[in-house]
Design a protein around this motif. Structure first.
Motif, mmCIF file in Angstrom:
data_model
loop_
_atom_site.group_PDB
_atom_site.id
_atom_site.type_symbol
_atom_site.label_atom_id
_atom_site.label_comp_id
_atom_site.label_asym_id
_atom_site.label_seq_id
_atom_site.Cartn_x
_atom_site.Cartn_y
_atom_site.Cartn_z
ATOM 1 N N PRO A 1 -6.087 -1.325 9.062
ATOM 2 C CA PRO A 1 -5.207 -2.114 8.563
ATOM 3 C C PRO A 1 -3.718 -2.287 9.597
ATOM 4 C CG PRO A 1 -5.052 0.260 7.777
ATOM 5 C CD PRO A 1 -6.323 0.036 8.276
ATOM 6 N N ALA B 1 4.479 2.497 10.369
ATOM 7 C CA ALA B 1 4.140 2.072 8.824
ATOM 8 C C ALA B 1 3.057 1.283 8.743
ATOM 9 C CB ALA B 1 5.270 1.520 8.172
ATOM 10 N N ASP C 1 1.689 0.070 5.618
ATOM 11 C CA ASP C 1 1.662 -0.715 4.364
ATOM 12 C C ASP C 1 2.424 -2.025 4.570
ATOM 13 O OD1 ASP C 1 3.090 -1.599 1.624
ATOM 14 O OD2 ASP C 1 1.598 -0.235 0.818
ATOM 15 N N GLY D 1 4.331 -3.840 2.885
ATOM 16 C CA GLY D 1 5.745 -3.942 2.524
ATOM 17 C C GLY D 1 6.710 -3.760 3.321
ATOM 18 N N TRP D 2 6.442 -3.263 4.608
ATOM 19 C CA TRP D 2 7.277 -3.086 5.664
ATOM 20 C C TRP D 2 7.718 -4.336 6.573
ATOM 21 C CZ3 TRP D 2 10.253 1.392 6.485
ATOM 22 C CH2 TRP D 2 9.546 2.615 5.841
ATOM 23 N N ASP E 1 2.726 6.198 5.198
ATOM 24 C CA ASP E 1 1.212 5.610 4.510
ATOM 25 C C ASP E 1 1.832 4.726 3.735
ATOM 26 O OD1 ASP E 1 -0.530 6.977 6.106
ATOM 27 O OD2 ASP E 1 -0.478 8.774 4.905
ATOM 28 N N GLY E 2 2.788 4.923 2.898
ATOM 29 C CA GLY E 2 3.112 4.168 1.521
ATOM 30 C C GLY E 2 4.286 3.122 1.865
ATOM 31 N N PRO E 3 4.712 2.304 0.874
ATOM 32 C CA PRO E 3 5.632 1.060 0.989
ATOM 33 C C PRO E 3 7.002 2.000 1.097
ATOM 34 C CG PRO E 3 4.712 1.247 -1.111
ATOM 35 C CD PRO E 3 3.933 2.419 -0.430
#
Length: 787
Positions: A127, A157, A159, A161-162, A193-195
């Motif tokens: 990713p 990051a 995700d 969303g960043w 790892d997450g948003p």
């Protein structure tokens, strides 16, 4: 002093600024306590010197007073730089944060984003990732304890969303702490790892700036890729769509400073507003106010990068002088800007962009006027003298830093920058117009961007042809020592040429060196070497092989993992058309760079293996080839063009249940280039190699050049290597890879068999060339930083 001589420069603040800068730079690698000790020592010396110079202990001589006050200014600069850096280091090295970093603890951070998220170069099959600079508000450790400190963080990051965050956005995220690289004020790296969890929107000013930047990108979408990617970089420093080919050309021709916003952009925008204000007969206060509004708006629009902050601060000082009705003192303004910025943010002292910006401005103020006037006294027209002096002065001042970063000295930088001067201002102004009108008049924005694409086209054209000139870049030692060496030589040269005899001697020596070395470089031809029959590209942990068909045309076997890497190799080989593109198998380290092969080139045909796995690599190829004819080849398939013949000789039959079925169903190619036999075996492992020994192709396996299978892994059949018995063995492999490639035993066996072994991780691009009746090898050398 002779009336024709220019007035001496005002350097009263220069010592203070340089001392603060160098002290802050040294402090980034030291501790806060050390910097406090330095500040105390310098303060004591400055106090003692001031007492002596003021005559308390006796009146010193005039020369002592003159140089003594210079020393006091330098000591005050040391005090300022050391004190400011010590304060920031105390936050960076706070014990509470340092203990959690050492534990690699999982924490929750509340922070404020300070810059646009920057995409990290994507590894195919993984990713996308983003680097997000932020300032910490609170950090909650695994035991629930909270740490409050204005420390700087760097969030890595994955995700998506960043991606859309704007500066000023407050977020919360959970991640694992990691050690920062050092040499700056970053307290920790947070692997997220997450948003992000967003807390309210960013400020209306940042939202407006984000909308304008997005509007400029939309306005540039209909433009050709080269101009459409360059124009946002020229205007607002947004290089997200800048083609790597354009970036490499700009680097080779010394035009990299145009890819990022700098003081010249600020001067262009503020100068345009000032001209408009004067045309409207505005008074000095109104003109200064309008320029100040334009300055603040432009800095916010492009984001406060080091060069923009430096130029904005200097512009603010100049505007204050304009409003007060006093002549602008450019050099004191520059020195004041440097001192203020380094004290406010000591991390700027270690930023290469900041250094380049300051040095370029200093060169323009100190050197360009004298050179311009000297040319005019010798009969050069005023406009031409200005055009020659400005890029030459900027390039000379920036040369040591550029050489330290890139390990090269460009010989085409001055003429290239001279040629593009007329295009920079119209491209910048039209780009700013496109951004400003984009929210309420998209058609007008596209029209302005289209007009701006024409000067951008000229920039791209100059960079492209300048980068292709042989002998345009000379090798130079890289790093700090290389920069210091060239800086010392530059200063010595500037001092020495003030004497007419030495000036003439230097001119003669320069002409002799150019006339003596340039023809040698032209005859040598640089890269690619004459008579090359195969090149293994340095593309990291992957394969990309090139066989020459004709001038500008080639066969490419595999594309490596990275589009930029394979595209750069093909550009170095001057490949404009790909007659045949072959994929040995669909692993991403052979297919991930497929778009780089198609970048700016026509590909006539694509050949793939019959084995369809892995699906991810197969889909990458399908998505990239478009309407190009694609065929799945089996044993016996043959292709010919010019002096090149390619035949598929393996796998002799499908292999299943092996250690890696995709590897063991790699297409094995036997190529003949100008009579030289070359065996390209993909990632075939012991099972496929044994199968080929059991069913050898007509003519056997003997070849002069062997592309060693699977990056030189240990999964080689010794009898297979003995059957090929190569003279040259090429090992495409990535530096410091995690697989232990290449295997030392395999390399030793090839060497004992009489093969010359070359590796792309240590040798860079490597070529086998015809040398009389035999073969020779040429290595381009490992890639330098930034190349």
């Amino acid at each position: 002093m002779d009336r024709g001589d220019p007035a001496p420069p005002d350097l009263r603040l220069a010592g203070l600024a340089v001392a603060a800068w160098l002290t802050a730079l040294a402090g980034l690698y030291l501790t806060g306590w050390t910097m406090l000790l330095v500040a105390g020592l310098a303060a004591g010396l400055a106090t003692a010197a001031t007492v002596y110079l003021t005559g308390v202990l006796g009146r010193p001589a005039a020369p002592v007073r003159r140089y003594g006050w210079i020393a006091v200014a330098v000591l005050i600069g040391v005090v300022c730089g050391a004190t400011a850096t010590a304060a920031r280091l105390g936050v960076r090295d706070a014990e509470a944060i340092r203990a959690l970093v050492d534990e690699r603890a999982t924490v929750t951070v509340a922070a404020t984003v300070t810059d646009d998220p920057r995409p990290v170069r994507r590894v195919p099959g993984r990713p996308a990732a983003f680097l997000v600079a932020a300032e910490l508000t609170t950090l909650t450790g695994p035991d629930g304890r909270r740490v409050r400190a204005p420390a700087r963080l760097l969030l890595l990051a994955a995700d998506p969303g960043w991606k859309g965050l704007l500066p000023g956005q407050r977020v919360t995220a959970e991640g694992r702490l990691a050690e920062p690289r050092g040499g700056d004020l970053t307290a920790a790296v947070v692997l997220v790892d997450g948003p992000p969890v967003r807390h309210g929107p960013p400020s209306w000013l940042q939202r407006a700036a984000g909308d304008l930047r997005a509007g400029l990108q939309r306005a540039c979408e209909p433009l050709p890729d080269e101009q459409g990617g360059l124009l946002p970089g020229l205007v607002v420093g947004d290089t997200s769509r800048l083609l790597p080919t354009v970036e490499e050309d700009f680097r080779a021709t010394g035009m990299t400073h145009l890819n990022a916003v700098s003081g010249s952009n600020v001067a262009i925008v503020v100068g345009a507003v000032l001209l408009l204000a004067r045309w409207c007969r505005a008074g000095p206060y109104l003109a200064a106010g309008l320029c100040a509004v334009a300055l603040v708006g432009f800095v916010v629009l492009v984001r406060p990068s080091p060069s923009v902050v430096r130029a904005g601060t200097m512009g603010a000082i100049g505007l204050a002088a304009l409003a007060a009705g006093r002549p602008r003192a450019a050099l004191p303004a520059l020195a004041a800007a440097v001192a203020v910025l380094v004290v406010l943010d000591p991390e700027l002292a270690g930023d290469a962009g900041f250094a380049l910006s300051v040095l370029a401005t200093g060169g323009l103020l100190l050197l360009a006027p004298r050179w311009r006037d000297g040319l005019r006294r010798r009969g050069v027209p005023a406009g031409l003298a200005e055009a020659l002096a400005v890029p030459a002065a900027a390039q000379l001042a920036c040369g040591p830093v550029v050489a330290g970063i890139s390990g090269t000295v460009s010989l085409v930088a001055v003429p290239a920058n001279l040629l593009v001067v007329p295009a920079i201002a119209p491209a910048t102004v039209l780009g700013v117009v496109a951004a400003v009108v984009s929210p309420f008049w998209p058609a007008g924005a596209e029209a302005a961007a289209w007009l701006g694409s024409w000067p951008a086209w000229w920039l791209v054209t100059v960079a492209r042809y300048g980068a292709r000139l042989p002998g345009g870049n000379l090798p130079w030692p890289g790093g700090v020592l290389g920069a210091l060496l060239l800086g010392a030589l530059t200063v010595a040269l500037l001092v020495a040429v003030r004497r007419p005899v030495i000036r003439r001697l230097v001119a003669v020596l320069v002409v002799a060196v150019v006339l003596g070395t340039l023809p040698v470089r032209l005859v040598a031809g640089g890269w690619p070497p004459p008579g090359w029959v195969v090149v293994a590209c340095a593309v990291g942990q992957g394969d990309a092989l090139v066989l020459p068909v004709a001038e500008g045309r080639a066969v490419v076997v595999d594309a490596g993992p990275d589009p930029t890497a394979v595209d750069g190799c093909l550009r170095r080989l001057k490949v404009r058309e790909v007659s045949l593109l072959v994929f040995s198998h669909f692993h991403v380290d052979h297919t991930g760079g497929v778009t780089g092969v198609f970048r700016g080139r026509r590909v006539h045909a694509v050949v793939t293996p019959a084995w369809p796995e892995p699906a991810g690599g197969r889909d990458l190829v399908r998505a990239a080839v478009g309407g190009t004819p694609v065929a799945a080849a089996t044993v016996g398939w043959t292709w010919r063009a010019g002096a090149v013949e390619v035949t598929v000789v393996g796998p002799p039959y499908p292999l299943r249940g092996t250690r890696s079925d995709p590897n063991n169903n790699s297409l094995i190619l036997r190529a003949t280039v100008a009579g030289v036999r070359i065996l390209l075996v993909g990632d075939a492992e012991t099972e496929e190699q044994r199968a080929l020994l059991d069913r050898p192709p007509p003519g056997g396996l003997r070849a002069e050049v062997l592309k060693v299978a699977h990056h030189g892994s240990a999964y080689q059949e010794p009898t297979f290597l003995d059957a090929v018995r190569p003279v040259v063995a090429l090992v495409p492999v990535g530096a410091e890879n995690d697989y232990g490639h290449p295997d030392p035993g395999v390399l030793a066996r090839l060497s004992r068999g009489g093969a010359r072994v070359l590796r792309t991780d240590t040798d860079g691009d490597v070529a086998a060339v015809q040398a009389g009746a035999g073969l020779a090898v040429v290595a381009r050398g490992p890639a330098r930083q930034g190349r």
